[in-house]
Design a protein around this motif. Sequence first.
Motif, short mmCIF file in Angstrom:
data_model
loop_
_atom_site.label_atom_id
_atom_site.label_comp_id
_atom_site.label_asym_id
_atom_site.label_seq_id
_atom_site.Cartn_x
_atom_site.Cartn_y
_atom_site.Cartn_z
N GLN A 198 8.11 2.83 2.98
CA GLN A 198 7.04 2.66 3.07
C GLN A 198 7.22 1.65 3.96
O GLN A 198 7.18 0.26 4.40
CB GLN A 198 7.34 0.88 1.81
N ARG A 199 8.63 1.92 5.37
CA ARG A 199 8.53 1.53 7.07
C ARG A 199 7.11 1.71 7.59
O ARG A 199 6.01 2.37 6.95
CB ARG A 199 9.54 2.13 7.20
N TYR A 200 6.92 0.99 8.03
CA TYR A 200 5.52 0.53 9.48
C TYR A 200 6.19 1.60 10.45
O TYR A 200 6.29 1.47 11.57
CB TYR A 200 5.59 -0.96 9.95
N THR A 201 5.29 3.06 10.25
CA THR A 201 5.81 3.74 11.21
C THR A 201 4.96 4.16 11.53
O THR A 201 3.55 3.47 11.17
CB THR A 201 6.25 5.24 10.43
N MET A 244 0.41 -0.84 0.34
CA MET A 244 0.07 0.16 0.59
C MET A 244 0.62 1.67 -0.12
O MET A 244 1.64 1.40 0.85
CB MET A 244 -0.90 -0.02 1.22
N HIS A 245 0.67 2.38 -0.46
CA HIS A 245 1.58 3.32 -0.86
C HIS A 245 0.39 4.03 -0.20
O HIS A 245 -0.51 4.73 -0.17
CB HIS A 245 1.42 3.94 -2.34
N HIS A 246 1.20 4.40 1.19
CA HIS A 246 0.89 5.79 1.70
C HIS A 246 0.36 6.95 1.97
O HIS A 246 1.85 7.35 1.32
CB HIS A 246 1.88 5.46 3.47
N ARG A 247 -0.45 7.98 1.89
CA ARG A 247 -0.20 8.89 2.06
C ARG A 247 0.33 9.96 2.94
O ARG A 247 1.00 9.87 3.65
CB ARG A 247 -1.66 9.42 2.34
N HIS A 248 1.66 10.75 2.24
CA HIS A 248 2.16 11.66 2.62
C HIS A 248 3.56 11.09 3.42
O HIS A 248 3.96 11.38 4.17
CB HIS A 248 1.17 12.65 3.62
#
Length: 82
Positions: free
Chosen positions: A9-12, A1-5
Amino acid sequence: MHHRHLNHQRYTLAAIDDVIERGRMRDWLELRDAARRQPELFDMIVRVCAPRLSNPYAQRHHFWNNYARWRRAHVSQPTRPD
């Protein structure tokens, strides 16, 4: 999934919130698998969900909070020898 903003692609905390809020089943399965490999992600999931637990309609956050707490409890328990 491409995260907004986000430009990684790490899980922050922001990425976890984005997956919970906007993710589809495939994204949820990827987060679940990542958390099983890196149990510290369960703490991050609980932290992300905490502010939304007062909203009874934030069902995704309630689900993930309950799942992460359940996994933490079961992973951290030592196994008993038979």
